[in-house]
Design a protein around this motif. Structure first.
Motif, PDB file in Angstrom:
ATOM      1  N   GLY A  38       0.799  -1.225   0.000  1.00  0.00           N
ATOM      2  CA  GLY A  38       0.000   0.000   0.000  1.00  0.00           C
ATOM      3  C   GLY A  38       0.827   1.268   0.000  1.00  0.00           C
ATOM      4  O   GLY A  38       0.269   2.363   0.113  1.00  0.00           O
ATOM      5  N   SER A  39       2.145   1.140  -0.127  1.00  0.00           N
ATOM      6  CA  SER A  39       3.001   2.331  -0.138  1.00  0.00           C
ATOM      7  C   SER A  39       2.838   3.096  -1.447  1.00  0.00           C
ATOM      8  O   SER A  39       2.508   2.523  -2.489  1.00  0.00           O
ATOM      9  N   GLU A  40       3.111   4.399  -1.379  1.00  0.00           N
ATOM     10  CA  GLU A  40       3.057   5.260  -2.563  1.00  0.00           C
ATOM     11  C   GLU A  40       4.459   5.798  -2.839  1.00  0.00           C
ATOM     12  O   GLU A  40       5.128   6.289  -1.920  1.00  0.00           O
ATOM     13  N   VAL A  41       4.898   5.671  -4.067  1.00  0.00           N
ATOM     14  CA  VAL A  41       6.218   6.179  -4.467  1.00  0.00           C
ATOM     15  C   VAL A  41       6.004   7.430  -5.306  1.00  0.00           C
ATOM     16  O   VAL A  41       5.351   7.384  -6.351  1.00  0.00           O
ATOM     17  N   LEU A  42       6.564   8.538  -4.839  1.00  0.00           N
ATOM     18  CA  LEU A  42       6.392   9.824  -5.511  1.00  0.00           C
ATOM     19  C   LEU A  42       7.713  10.325  -6.084  1.00  0.00           C
ATOM     20  O   LEU A  42       8.773   9.775  -5.784  1.00  0.00           O
ATOM     21  N   PHE A  43       7.600  11.370  -6.907  1.00  0.00           N
ATOM     22  CA  PHE A  43       8.756  12.025  -7.530  1.00  0.00           C
ATOM     23  C   PHE A  43       9.529  11.075  -8.439  1.00  0.00           C
ATOM     24  O   PHE A  43      10.732  11.217  -8.604  1.00  0.00           O
ATOM     25  N   ARG A  44       8.814  10.132  -8.981  1.00  0.00           N
ATOM     26  CA  ARG A  44       9.454   9.204  -9.901  1.00  0.00           C
ATOM     27  C   ARG A  44       9.812   9.943 -11.189  1.00  0.00           C
ATOM     28  O   ARG A  44       8.952  10.564 -11.807  1.00  0.00           O
ATOM     29  N   GLU A  45      11.071   9.909 -11.527  1.00  0.00           N
ATOM     30  CA  GLU A  45      11.489  10.585 -12.750  1.00  0.00           C
ATOM     31  C   GLU A  45      10.956   9.811 -13.945  1.00  0.00           C
ATOM     32  O   GLU A  45      11.122   8.601 -14.029  1.00  0.00           O
ATOM     33  N   PRO A  46      10.301  10.512 -14.846  1.00  0.00           N
ATOM     34  CA  PRO A  46       9.712   9.803 -15.992  1.00  0.00           C
ATOM     35  C   PRO A  46      10.781   9.187 -16.869  1.00  0.00           C
ATOM     36  O   PRO A  46      11.859   9.759 -17.074  1.00  0.00           O
TER      37      PRO A  46
END
Length: 629
Positions: free
Chosen positions: A342-350
């Motif tokens: 259920g974790s959310e990973v943000l700021f993923r470089e496209p």
């Protein structure tokens, strides 16, 4: 009172009553009285009391979100006034009396409609000095950990929006994300509040047993903390607590201090404050700023709307679902498979596809179109190649038939050319036989006779060879040939034909000039043969006095030229453009394929052929073939 005055007075009274009724109806329809309307127009004075400062993370982010929620949702104009309790940033806080007096003097005339404390120190301050400052003003104690609230001193005018710090859950998250972790170093300051939390952490982590060891940086100056953080042993993690005042008494802004730590640390940094997420920390379970801002604004608006503060009950806010910074995961080599469910990973470089989706799609479409075009062109090229091969085969067959027809016209000449050497051979052989029967044969003369026989045999063999070379059926074959020799052999085949028709056949080619071309020698011989036979035929049908066919060779603009001219009647002007078309003929018994085959052979050799009339009479046909490089 006159009747007229009575009627006028009555009409004015009716109009006034009607207007009064209309106003009363509108007032009842609105459902509000004059007092309510006045209350709606009046602004609400909101006092925000900060613990550390208006721009001191993490509390500044909570305060900003609370104000945003209030301004967006409040039905009243809001007059927000903010003050800061700076004593929370000192290791040895001074007396609070002067600050209490300052606030009392400001709000003596008109107290605020609600007081909102931001952080634990501010909550403790307003609880302690409520009676002196705001005995009847409702208060909301927010952005404070539930352990910092003295619930024994809460009044009916107090509401609490607290958070719950679960240090064990935060440390267990570290151990799940980085299973090889052996040591957690806690970075925390030395103020009274920070010392309180250091003791609380030490008590909570006892439940972790020997799973991981802890290092406490609460008694060090921040510069020393930076020095140690830059040389941590492997499998160590930094955990950011608070850093308002270090052990040397230096005051630090939380954001700037964490930025300095991250710049030198050789280990990942974790924290449960969302204010620092996205800039300096890996992430994990954290307090949600939007959730706390929304619940605090709910409580304040309910109280400003008339609800009793003690009736506004809000459960302490726990950590939200874990969030992680993709950039920090990459930096420290943390696998996403280790993250809690259920974790959310943000700021993923496209990736390149996500960042340049339309450009890549366009490029892919262009490549697909080009691939289709190339495939079509290759298929078409293959078809053309097969067609060219088939065309050459048909040309070779047609040319072969045409050569048979030409040789048929040369039959008498060939027979005559063969009869001469064969007759000489027979005569010489009989002579030699008679001499050998004599008693004393002259061997020298017999040797000369044998030499003559050999010469005549070679002459007959050469005639047969040339005839076979013309008649042989072979596929179109490109080779490097000397064009003068090819033309000379073709002329040798028709020499006797010209002589029997009393026509002079002349040939001129510069001795010093080499004319090498790429082509099939048999088919090029056929071109020359057809052109000479056509010229001989034209002169034979003419009664001109001069009977001559000339074959000349030369070089012009990178091309070898073969010019066949005659002294015949020439070509009709109307026929010059169609002379090379199939089935064109001026002879009753002709098929009209000779010159068409000639043009096809010449064009297959990337050459050209043209026809014109000579100024002094007769036709001139010129063949141009590219010189071989």
């Amino acid at each position: 009172m006159s009747r007229r005055n009575f009627i006028a007075s009555t009409k004015r009274g009716v109009a006034e009553v009607a207007l009064l009724c209309l106003g009363l109806a509108l007032w009842l329809a609105a459902g509000i009285g004059p007092a309510d309307a006045e209350e709606r127009r009046a602004s609400k004075r909101v006092l925000l009391l900060h613990s550390f400062g208006r721009d001191f993370l993490p509390w500044s982010e909570y305060a900003r979100n609370i104000k945003m929620n209030l301004e967006q949702r409040s039905p009243w104009p809001l007059d927000m006034q903010e003050h800061t309790l700076l004593t929370a940033r000192f290791t040895g806080p001074g007396p609070e009396g002067p600050f209490v007096e300052y606030l009392r003097s400001i709000y003596q005339g008109r107290p605020p409609d609600i007081v909102m404390s931001i952080g634990g120190p501010a909550a403790a301050f307003v609880q302690k000095h409520r009676a002196e400052l705001f005995p009847r003003v409702p208060m909301v104690l927010t952005t404070v950990e539930e352990r910092l609230i003295d619930r024994t001193t809460l009044t009916e005018q107090d509401a609490v929006v607290a958070v719950r710090n679960d240090f064990v859950a935060a440390f267990r998250n570290v151990l799940q994300v980085l299973p090889d972790t052996r040591t957690i170093a806690l970075v925390i300051g030395a103020s009274e509040l920070e010392k309180f939390w250091l003791d609380e952490v030490k008590k909570d982590v006892e439940t972790l047993g020997n799973r991981v060891s802890f290092v406490w940086y609460g008694d060090l100056p921040f510069d020393e903390i930076l020095k140690r953080a830059s040389a941590l042993p492997p499998h160590t993690v930094l955990f950011w607590g608070l850093m308002s005042v270090d052990a040397a008494g230096a005051v630090h802004d939380g954001d700037r201090a964490l930025q300095r730590l991250r710049a030198v640390a050789n280990a990942p940094i974790f924290c449960f404050e969302e204010s620092f997420f996205g800039r300096h920390i890996v992430g994990g379970p954290m307090h949600s700023i939007p959730e706390l801002g929304e619940k605090t604004a709910d409580a304040a608006l309910r109280i400003l709307g008339g609800e009793k503060p003690a009736d506004v009950k809000i459960e302490p806010i726990a950590y939200a679902a874990p969030k992680y910074d993709w950039r920090e995961l990459q930096r420290w080599g943390i696998s996403e498979s280790n993250l809690p469910e259920g974790s959310e990973v943000l700021f993923r470089e496209p990736g390149i596809w996500e960042e340049y989706r339309w450009q890549l799609a366009l490029i892919a479409a262009v490549i697909l179109i080009q691939t289709g075009l190339i495939s079509g062109l290759l298929h078409e090229r293959r078809r053309r190649r097969f067609a060219e091969v088939e065309s050459r085969q048909r040309l070779a067959e047609l040319a072969h038939v045409n050569r048979y027809a030409a040789v048929g016209e040369l039959t008498a000449s060939i027979a005559h050319e063969l009869n001469q050497p064969l007759g000489s051979i027979l005569t010489n052989a009989e002579t030699a036989e008679l001499m050998l029967k004599g008693t004393a044969p002259d061997l020298a003369e017999i040797g000369e006779i044998v030499a003559d026989i050999r010469r005549d045999d070679q002459r007959a063999g050469e005639v047969i060879r040339r005839l076979r070379s013309v008649l042989k059926k072979a596929p179109f074959e490109i080779k490097d040939i000397e064009l003068k020799e090819t033309v000379r052999e073709a002329i040798g085949l028709v020499g006797d034909v010209a002589a029997r028709r009393n026509i002079v056949l002349g040939f001129y080619a510069p001795l010093e000039m080499e004319l090498h071309v790429k082509g099939d020698p048999v088919q090029l011989q056929q071109v020359v043969l057809n052109l000479i036979l056509n010229a001989l035929e034209a002169i034979s049908e003419s009664k001109a006095g001069k009977r001559e066919v000339s074959v000349t060779m030369g070089r012009s603009a990178g091309a070898a030229e073969i010019r066949v001219g005659d002294t015949g009647p020439g070509i009709a002007i109307a026929d010059l453009k169609t002379i090379f078309e199939p089935f064109f003929t001026t002879k009753p018994e002709g098929m009209g394929m000779g010159l068409a085959i000639v043009r096809t052979i010449v064009e297959a050799h990337h050459g050209t052929i043209s026809a014109e009339n000579q100024p002094f009479g007769g036709a001139l046909l010129t063949v141009r073939l590219p010189i071989a490089s």
